[in-house]
Design a protein around this motif. Sequence first.
Motif, mmCIF file in Angstrom:
data_model
loop_
_atom_site.group_PDB
_atom_site.id
_atom_site.type_symbol
_atom_site.label_atom_id
_atom_site.label_comp_id
_atom_site.label_asym_id
_atom_site.label_seq_id
_atom_site.Cartn_x
_atom_site.Cartn_y
_atom_site.Cartn_z
ATOM 1 N N LEU A 93 16.164 5.374 -2.039
ATOM 2 C CA LEU A 93 15.340 4.376 -2.725
ATOM 3 C C LEU A 93 14.687 3.412 -1.736
ATOM 4 O O LEU A 93 13.509 3.081 -1.868
ATOM 5 N N ARG A 94 15.457 2.941 -0.753
ATOM 6 C CA ARG A 94 14.892 2.021 0.241
ATOM 7 C C ARG A 94 13.760 2.688 1.026
ATOM 8 O O ARG A 94 12.709 2.093 1.248
ATOM 9 N N LEU A 95 13.973 3.935 1.442
ATOM 10 C CA LEU A 95 12.934 4.635 2.196
ATOM 11 C C LEU A 95 11.676 4.842 1.347
ATOM 12 O O LEU A 95 10.564 4.723 1.831
ATOM 13 N N HIS A 96 11.883 5.123 0.068
ATOM 14 C CA HIS A 96 10.755 5.398 -0.825
ATOM 15 C C HIS A 96 10.003 4.126 -1.199
ATOM 16 O O HIS A 96 8.792 4.040 -1.031
ATOM 17 N N TYR A 97 10.721 3.113 -1.694
ATOM 18 C CA TYR A 97 10.058 1.917 -2.221
ATOM 19 C C TYR A 97 9.792 0.843 -1.173
ATOM 20 O O TYR A 97 8.800 0.134 -1.259
ATOM 21 N N CYS A 98 10.651 0.719 -0.197
ATOM 22 C CA CYS A 98 10.466 -0.346 0.793
ATOM 23 C C CYS A 98 9.693 0.131 2.020
ATOM 24 O O CYS A 98 8.856 -0.590 2.540
ATOM 25 N N ASP A 99 9.995 1.341 2.476
ATOM 26 C CA ASP A 99 9.350 1.838 3.684
ATOM 27 C C ASP A 99 8.116 2.687 3.397
ATOM 28 O O ASP A 99 7.408 3.074 4.318
ATOM 29 N N GLY A 100 7.908 3.038 2.122
ATOM 30 C CA GLY A 100 6.694 3.748 1.743
ATOM 31 C C GLY A 100 6.669 5.221 2.112
ATOM 32 O O GLY A 100 5.602 5.824 2.172
ATOM 33 N N LEU A 101 7.823 5.810 2.364
ATOM 34 C CA LEU A 101 7.845 7.233 2.702
ATOM 35 C C LEU A 101 7.714 8.068 1.437
ATOM 36 O O LEU A 101 8.241 7.712 0.384
ATOM 37 N N HIS A 102 7.030 9.190 1.544
ATOM 38 C CA HIS A 102 6.966 10.079 0.391
ATOM 39 C C HIS A 102 8.168 11.021 0.443
ATOM 40 O O HIS A 102 8.901 11.075 1.443
ATOM 41 N N CYS A 103 8.372 11.740 -0.616
ATOM 42 C CA CYS A 103 9.600 12.526 -0.772
ATOM 43 C C CYS A 103 9.806 13.529 0.365
ATOM 44 O O CYS A 103 10.924 13.710 0.840
ATOM 45 N N GLY A 104 8.732 14.165 0.814
ATOM 46 C CA GLY A 104 8.860 15.128 1.910
ATOM 47 C C GLY A 104 9.333 14.477 3.196
ATOM 48 O O GLY A 104 10.147 15.050 3.934
#
Length: 182
Positions: free
Chosen positions: A134-145
Amino acid sequence: MSDRELVVEAQTGSTEAFNQLVQRHRATIVRFAARLTKNGDEAEDVAQETFIRAFRNLDTYRPTGAILSWLFAIARNVALDELRRAERHERKMAQVEDLLVALPGPEEHAISTDRAERLWSEIHQLAPRTATTLRLHYCDGLHCGEIAAALDIPLGTVKTDIWRARRLLRRRLPENGITSAA
């Protein structure tokens, strides 16, 4: 030595030859990247990544064309990747800001801060991998891949973790007095 001769030398393992290519074309690639990104610091990063990718893929270069054309193509792709990543990051941050909307006034700010603390408290209670996802997705802006690659887990697992965590937070947060969840 010509660019072509330096490339052939670099392809045989000469880092000195590759360093000469970098010195010869770095300023041109930085200027090109600056035109694409409209940001000097990002242009430097793009140029650095361009030469890293060029070095890693030197064996794929065929000395029929100009090395500079090949470097321009790599720099363009790197710059576009960075611009897309920045756009995704901005969209994700906007989603997080929607979750944690700060209301005007000190009382509302305290309420908003309390809600944010409860949200993060709930996130920290999730399984470590899920919280990290969740942190990587929502805070760091990384996409799932990118998350899948970073955590060395399957793409489907990342998507499932995000979906389950959002569903769980929607259920838990209203119980804790938070009504505007993911």
